[in-house]
Design a protein around this motif. Structure first.
Motif, PDB file in Angstrom:
ATOM      1  N   LYS A 173       0.810  -1.220   0.000  1.00  0.00           N
ATOM      2  CA  LYS A 173       0.000   0.000   0.000  1.00  0.00           C
ATOM      3  C   LYS A 173       0.849   1.279   0.000  1.00  0.00           C
ATOM      4  N   GLY A 174       1.942   1.277   0.742  1.00  0.00           N
ATOM      5  CA  GLY A 174       2.787   2.471   0.855  1.00  0.00           C
ATOM      6  C   GLY A 174       3.350   2.920  -0.480  1.00  0.00           C
ATOM      7  N   THR A 175       3.819   1.980  -1.281  1.00  0.00           N
ATOM      8  CA  THR A 175       4.370   2.317  -2.599  1.00  0.00           C
ATOM      9  C   THR A 175       3.296   2.918  -3.494  1.00  0.00           C
ATOM     10  N   LEU A 176       2.122   2.292  -3.478  1.00  0.00           N
ATOM     11  CA  LEU A 176       1.027   2.788  -4.319  1.00  0.00           C
ATOM     12  C   LEU A 176       0.578   4.180  -3.888  1.00  0.00           C
ATOM     13  N   GLU A 177       0.517   4.390  -2.579  1.00  0.00           N
ATOM     14  CA  GLU A 177       0.122   5.715  -2.082  1.00  0.00           C
ATOM     15  C   GLU A 177       1.143   6.774  -2.469  1.00  0.00           C
ATOM     16  N   SER A 178       2.418   6.420  -2.425  1.00  0.00           N
ATOM     17  CA  SER A 178       3.445   7.406  -2.777  1.00  0.00           C
ATOM     18  C   SER A 178       3.361   7.784  -4.254  1.00  0.00           C
ATOM     19  N   VAL A 179       2.989   6.831  -5.119  1.00  0.00           N
ATOM     20  CA  VAL A 179       2.813   7.137  -6.537  1.00  0.00           C
ATOM     21  C   VAL A 179       1.652   8.116  -6.713  1.00  0.00           C
ATOM     22  N   VAL A 180       0.539   7.832  -6.059  1.00  0.00           N
ATOM     23  CA  VAL A 180      -0.643   8.699  -6.163  1.00  0.00           C
ATOM     24  C   VAL A 180      -0.346  10.081  -5.586  1.00  0.00           C
ATOM     25  N   ASN A 181       0.335  10.132  -4.446  1.00  0.00           N
ATOM     26  CA  ASN A 181       0.672  11.420  -3.821  1.00  0.00           C
ATOM     27  C   ASN A 181       1.599  12.248  -4.708  1.00  0.00           C
ATOM     28  N   ALA A 182       2.560  11.592  -5.327  1.00  0.00           N
ATOM     29  CA  ALA A 182       3.488  12.308  -6.211  1.00  0.00           C
ATOM     30  C   ALA A 182       2.741  12.854  -7.431  1.00  0.00           C
ATOM     31  N   ARG A 183       1.822  12.082  -7.942  1.00  0.00           N
ATOM     32  CA  ARG A 183       1.015  12.528  -9.079  1.00  0.00           C
ATOM     33  C   ARG A 183       0.194  13.759  -8.693  1.00  0.00           C
ATOM     34  N   ASN A 184      -0.432  13.706  -7.537  1.00  0.00           N
ATOM     35  CA  ASN A 184      -1.252  14.832  -7.070  1.00  0.00           C
ATOM     36  C   ASN A 184      -0.404  16.071  -6.786  1.00  0.00           C
ATOM     37  N   THR A 197      17.986  17.080  -7.048  1.00  0.00           N
ATOM     38  CA  THR A 197      19.101  16.331  -6.476  1.00  0.00           C
ATOM     39  C   THR A 197      18.745  14.868  -6.274  1.00  0.00           C
ATOM     40  N   GLU A 198      17.543  14.610  -5.720  1.00  0.00           N
ATOM     41  CA  GLU A 198      17.158  13.218  -5.452  1.00  0.00           C
ATOM     42  C   GLU A 198      16.941  12.423  -6.738  1.00  0.00           C
ATOM     43  N   GLU A 199      16.674  13.093  -7.851  1.00  0.00           N
ATOM     44  CA  GLU A 199      16.495  12.394  -9.121  1.00  0.00           C
ATOM     45  C   GLU A 199      17.830  11.902  -9.666  1.00  0.00           C
ATOM     46  N   ARG A 200      18.906  12.481  -9.233  1.00  0.00           N
ATOM     47  CA  ARG A 200      20.222  12.090  -9.722  1.00  0.00           C
ATOM     48  C   ARG A 200      20.755  10.858  -9.003  1.00  0.00           C
ATOM     49  N   GLU A 201      20.093  10.482  -7.927  1.00  0.00           N
ATOM     50  CA  GLU A 201      20.517   9.323  -7.149  1.00  0.00           C
ATOM     51  C   GLU A 201      19.863   8.064  -7.695  1.00  0.00           C
ATOM     52  N   ASN A 202      20.489   6.906  -7.404  1.00  0.00           N
ATOM     53  CA  ASN A 202      19.885   5.639  -7.791  1.00  0.00           C
ATOM     54  C   ASN A 202      18.638   5.403  -6.954  1.00  0.00           C
ATOM     55  N   VAL A 203      17.638   4.784  -7.589  1.00  0.00           N
ATOM     56  CA  VAL A 203      16.410   4.452  -6.869  1.00  0.00           C
ATOM     57  C   VAL A 203      16.695   3.230  -5.999  1.00  0.00           C
ATOM     58  N   LYS A 204      16.328   3.343  -4.728  1.00  0.00           N
ATOM     59  CA  LYS A 204      16.513   2.237  -3.782  1.00  0.00           C
ATOM     60  C   LYS A 204      15.167   1.622  -3.487  1.00  0.00           C
ATOM     61  N   VAL A 205      15.078   0.332  -3.718  1.00  0.00           N
ATOM     62  CA  VAL A 205      13.828  -0.378  -3.474  1.00  0.00           C
ATOM     63  C   VAL A 205      14.084  -1.458  -2.445  1.00  0.00           C
ATOM     64  N   GLN A 230       6.999  22.187  -9.940  1.00  0.00           N
ATOM     65  CA  GLN A 230       6.684  21.161 -10.931  1.00  0.00           C
ATOM     66  C   GLN A 230       7.873  20.233 -11.150  1.00  0.00           C
ATOM     67  N   MET A 231       9.069  20.802 -11.233  1.00  0.00           N
ATOM     68  CA  MET A 231      10.265  19.974 -11.420  1.00  0.00           C
ATOM     69  C   MET A 231      10.451  19.023 -10.245  1.00  0.00           C
ATOM     70  N   LYS A 232      10.246  19.540  -9.039  1.00  0.00           N
ATOM     71  CA  LYS A 232      10.414  18.705  -7.848  1.00  0.00           C
ATOM     72  C   LYS A 232       9.367  17.585  -7.825  1.00  0.00           C
ATOM     73  N   ALA A 233       8.119  17.916  -8.085  1.00  0.00           N
ATOM     74  CA  ALA A 233       7.041  16.922  -8.073  1.00  0.00           C
ATOM     75  C   ALA A 233       7.235  15.898  -9.193  1.00  0.00           C
ATOM     76  N   ASP A 234       7.676  16.358 -10.360  1.00  0.00           N
ATOM     77  CA  ASP A 234       7.920  15.446 -11.468  1.00  0.00           C
ATOM     78  C   ASP A 234       9.032  14.461 -11.105  1.00  0.00           C
ATOM     79  N   GLY A 235      10.067  14.952 -10.454  1.00  0.00           N
ATOM     80  CA  GLY A 235      11.158  14.081 -10.016  1.00  0.00           C
ATOM     81  C   GLY A 235      10.672  13.037  -9.032  1.00  0.00           C
ATOM     82  N   GLU A 236       9.813  13.461  -8.131  1.00  0.00           N
ATOM     83  CA  GLU A 236       9.266  12.530  -7.139  1.00  0.00           C
ATOM     84  C   GLU A 236       8.407  11.463  -7.819  1.00  0.00           C
ATOM     85  N   THR A 259       8.666  10.407 -10.926  1.00  0.00           N
ATOM     86  CA  THR A 259       9.575   9.528 -11.660  1.00  0.00           C
ATOM     87  C   THR A 259      10.203   8.510 -10.714  1.00  0.00           C
ATOM     88  N   LYS A 260      10.625   8.981  -9.546  1.00  0.00           N
ATOM     89  CA  LYS A 260      11.250   8.096  -8.560  1.00  0.00           C
ATOM     90  C   LYS A 260      10.260   7.040  -8.058  1.00  0.00           C
TER      91      LYS A 260
END
Length: 186
Positions: free
Chosen positions: A66-77, A174-182, A88-94, A96-97
């Motif tokens: 649920k947490g991953t799905l909520e973070s996707v929806v929150n970033a979209r919103n 800055t956070e978009e330049r980092e590797n995504v950690k899952v 917009q750049m910050k939200a778009d980066g989030e 994407t991440k």
């Protein structure tokens, strides 16, 4: 006196033509920047329209994620409510991440990975991401040309007189330049 008056008219005409040509070039470049920014928005809108379908498809397979799905929806919103280019750049980066995390999450669910609807959505999103990348590059090129025109002689004289302002490049946060950690909770 007639020759002097004629020379004055020619000089004034050359100055007027100089201002008209440079002003029109600046307007054209400014409008190109706006158009390219709009193209990014169009592609992001396509991505945002796709996200709810993607989330719903994943929900059926990953009840406890649920947490991953909520973070996707929150970033979209967050992007949809952003008012400035920086927001917009910050939200778009989030977004994407979080989408990267969502696709990494799919690797842990073989049934989801094999789901035709999910595969189709993932393919469409991948295509949209490519178009977003291309749109960003075109936007950056347009901003570069516009800002160069504003800063370089002699057009910078016209730009300063008529109040043309520099545009900002669409930059990765800055956070978009980092590797995504899952991390998968077991």
């Amino acid at each position: 006196m007639n020759v002097g008056f004629g020379i004055l008219i020619v000089v004034l005409a050359v100055i007027l033509i100089f201002f008209i040509v440079n002003y029109n070039a600046l307007v054209q470049l400014r409008n190109k920047v706006k158009d390219q920014r709009s193209q990014i928005d169009i592609q992001l809108k396509r991505r945002f329209d796709l996200v709810p379908n993607l989330v719903e498809t994943v929900k059926g397979y990953t009840k406890h994620e649920k947490g991953t799905l909520e973070s996707v929806v929150n970033a979209r919103n967050a992007y949809q409510t952003a008012e400035t280019l920086e927001d917009q750049m910050k939200a778009d980066g989030e977004l994407t991440k979080t989408l990267s995390k969502l696709f990494a999450l799919a690797e842990a669910y073989p049934d989801l990975k094999a789901n035709e609807n999910f595969m189709e959505l993932q393919s469409e999103l991948s295509s949209i991401e490519e178009k977003i990348s291309t749109s960003r590059q075109l936007y950056s090129d347009s901003v570069l040309n516009y800002n160069n025109k504003i800063q370089m002689l002699p057009s910078n004289i016209v730009a300063s007189i008529f109040g043309f302002k520099e545009e900002k490049f669409f930059e990765a946060q800055t956070e978009e330049r980092e590797n995504v950690k899952v991390k998968f909770d077991e």
